[in-house]
Design a protein around this motif. Structure first.
Motif, mmCIF file in Angstrom:
data_model
loop_
_atom_site.group_PDB
_atom_site.id
_atom_site.type_symbol
_atom_site.label_atom_id
_atom_site.label_comp_id
_atom_site.label_asym_id
_atom_site.label_seq_id
_atom_site.Cartn_x
_atom_site.Cartn_y
_atom_site.Cartn_z
ATOM 1 N N VAL A 153 -40.032 -11.809 55.641
ATOM 2 C CA VAL A 153 -39.580 -10.181 55.362
ATOM 3 C C VAL A 153 -40.865 -9.643 54.465
ATOM 4 N N LYS A 154 -41.685 -8.657 54.911
ATOM 5 C CA LYS A 154 -42.557 -8.150 54.096
ATOM 6 C C LYS A 154 -41.959 -6.872 53.503
ATOM 7 N N MET A 155 -42.265 -6.617 52.323
ATOM 8 C CA MET A 155 -41.992 -5.157 51.722
ATOM 9 C C MET A 155 -42.734 -4.152 51.649
ATOM 10 N N ALA A 156 -42.422 -3.091 52.317
ATOM 11 C CA ALA A 156 -43.458 -1.912 52.629
ATOM 12 C C ALA A 156 -43.516 -1.109 51.369
ATOM 13 N N TRP A 157 -44.607 -0.383 51.254
ATOM 14 C CA TRP A 157 -44.971 0.402 50.102
ATOM 15 C C TRP A 157 -43.918 1.531 50.165
ATOM 16 N N GLN A 158 -43.246 1.957 49.072
ATOM 17 C CA GLN A 158 -42.618 3.137 48.693
ATOM 18 C C GLN A 158 -43.186 3.981 48.062
ATOM 19 N N THR A 169 -50.199 12.113 30.387
ATOM 20 C CA THR A 169 -50.308 11.084 30.835
ATOM 21 C C THR A 169 -51.118 10.081 30.165
ATOM 22 N N PRO A 170 -51.052 8.925 30.266
ATOM 23 C CA PRO A 170 -51.838 7.973 29.398
ATOM 24 C C PRO A 170 -53.536 8.314 29.167
ATOM 25 N N TRP A 171 -53.966 9.107 30.278
ATOM 26 C CA TRP A 171 -55.279 9.015 30.345
ATOM 27 C C TRP A 171 -55.741 10.747 29.609
ATOM 28 N N GLN A 172 -55.003 11.508 30.197
ATOM 29 C CA GLN A 172 -55.439 13.008 29.995
ATOM 30 C C GLN A 172 -54.011 14.041 29.877
ATOM 31 N N GLU A 173 -54.048 15.045 29.213
ATOM 32 C CA GLU A 173 -53.162 16.281 30.010
ATOM 33 C C GLU A 173 -53.341 17.001 31.146
ATOM 34 N N ILE A 174 -52.726 17.054 32.060
ATOM 35 C CA ILE A 174 -52.842 17.821 33.129
ATOM 36 C C ILE A 174 -51.958 18.846 33.393
ATOM 37 N N PRO A 175 -52.233 20.008 34.100
ATOM 38 C CA PRO A 175 -51.238 21.321 34.556
ATOM 39 C C PRO A 175 -50.043 20.756 35.182
ATOM 40 N N ASN A 176 -48.962 21.203 34.706
ATOM 41 C CA ASN A 176 -47.787 21.006 35.174
ATOM 42 C C ASN A 176 -47.539 21.221 36.786
ATOM 43 N N THR A 177 -48.368 21.750 37.435
ATOM 44 C CA THR A 177 -48.446 22.301 38.951
ATOM 45 C C THR A 177 -49.006 20.971 39.623
ATOM 46 N N VAL A 178 -49.491 19.995 38.905
ATOM 47 C CA VAL A 178 -50.239 18.778 39.801
ATOM 48 C C VAL A 178 -48.816 17.754 40.077
ATOM 49 N N ALA A 179 -48.935 17.573 41.401
ATOM 50 C CA ALA A 179 -47.996 16.634 41.977
ATOM 51 C C ALA A 179 -48.399 15.271 41.393
ATOM 52 N N ILE A 180 -47.518 14.387 40.890
ATOM 53 C CA ILE A 180 -47.890 12.868 40.560
ATOM 54 C C ILE A 180 -47.064 12.083 41.369
ATOM 55 N N THR A 181 -47.526 11.444 42.249
ATOM 56 C CA THR A 181 -46.964 10.522 43.411
ATOM 57 C C THR A 181 -47.192 9.172 42.727
ATOM 58 N N LEU A 182 -46.162 8.272 43.124
ATOM 59 C CA LEU A 182 -46.097 6.910 42.641
ATOM 60 C C LEU A 182 -46.022 5.930 43.703
ATOM 61 N N LYS A 183 -46.794 5.368 44.354
ATOM 62 C CA LYS A 183 -46.562 4.557 45.614
ATOM 63 C C LYS A 183 -46.336 3.071 44.907
ATOM 64 N N TYR A 184 -45.514 2.304 45.405
ATOM 65 C CA TYR A 184 -45.437 0.907 44.538
ATOM 66 C C TYR A 184 -44.850 0.066 45.824
ATOM 67 N N LYS A 185 -45.184 -1.481 45.359
ATOM 68 C CA LYS A 185 -44.830 -2.483 46.587
ATOM 69 C C LYS A 185 -44.388 -3.614 45.538
ATOM 70 N N THR A 186 -43.201 -3.799 45.792
ATOM 71 C CA THR A 186 -42.426 -4.927 45.043
ATOM 72 C C THR A 186 -42.765 -6.414 45.706
ATOM 73 N N THR A 187 -42.423 -7.322 44.835
ATOM 74 C CA THR A 187 -42.437 -8.817 45.426
ATOM 75 C C THR A 187 -41.646 -9.585 44.582
ATOM 76 N N LYS A 188 -41.163 -10.852 45.186
ATOM 77 C CA LYS A 188 -40.383 -11.766 44.294
ATOM 78 C C LYS A 188 -41.462 -12.973 43.780
ATOM 79 N N LYS A 189 -42.394 -13.010 44.485
ATOM 80 C CA LYS A 189 -43.553 -14.097 44.174
ATOM 81 C C LYS A 189 -44.164 -13.768 42.835
#
Length: 111
Positions: free
Chosen positions: A3-8, A62-82
């Motif tokens: 079973v492969k985990m999909a990106w969320q 953010t860890p890199w710079q300050e950005i306007p609060n109008t910027v959408a920050i999306t996080l895509k992630y893929k978990t694994t057990k290995k």
């Protein structure tokens, strides 16, 4: 059967409490532009702290710079057990995609 985990995908500033306590590879986007690829042995713990926070309502720190609060920050992630699979995925993706804020591109600002 494998079973492969999909990106969320989540809005990081609004939904980080929905992240699982699991190892994962993640990609961060600012307004749809890829800016960083990373991995963590516990993605919920990685983003539960102070790394991304509002600065008196006008910017997002953010860890890199300050950005306007109008910027959408999306996080895509893929978990694994290995063990180690998430870090190898991170290395391959960085090499292939060359995100803005990974080490080989440090110091560049979003325009």
């Amino acid at each position: 059967m494998v079973v492969k985990m999909a990106w969320q995908s989540i809005n990081l500033m609004e939904q980080r409490n929905k992240l699982p306590n699991a190892p994962a590879t993640y990609v961060i986007y600012f307004d749809g532009d890829m800016v960083y690829i990373g991995s963590s042995k516990d993605i919920r713990n990685r983003f539960s702290g102070h790394a991304f926070r509002y600065n008196y309502g006008k910017e997002i720190i953010t860890p890199w710079q300050e950005i306007p609060n109008t910027v959408a920050i999306t996080l895509k992630y893929k978990t694994t057990k290995k063990i180690g699979e998430w870090s190898m995925r991170e290395i391959r993706l960085i090499y292939r995609l060359k995100p803005l804020f990974n080490s080989h591109h440090k110091g560049r600002a979003i325009k």
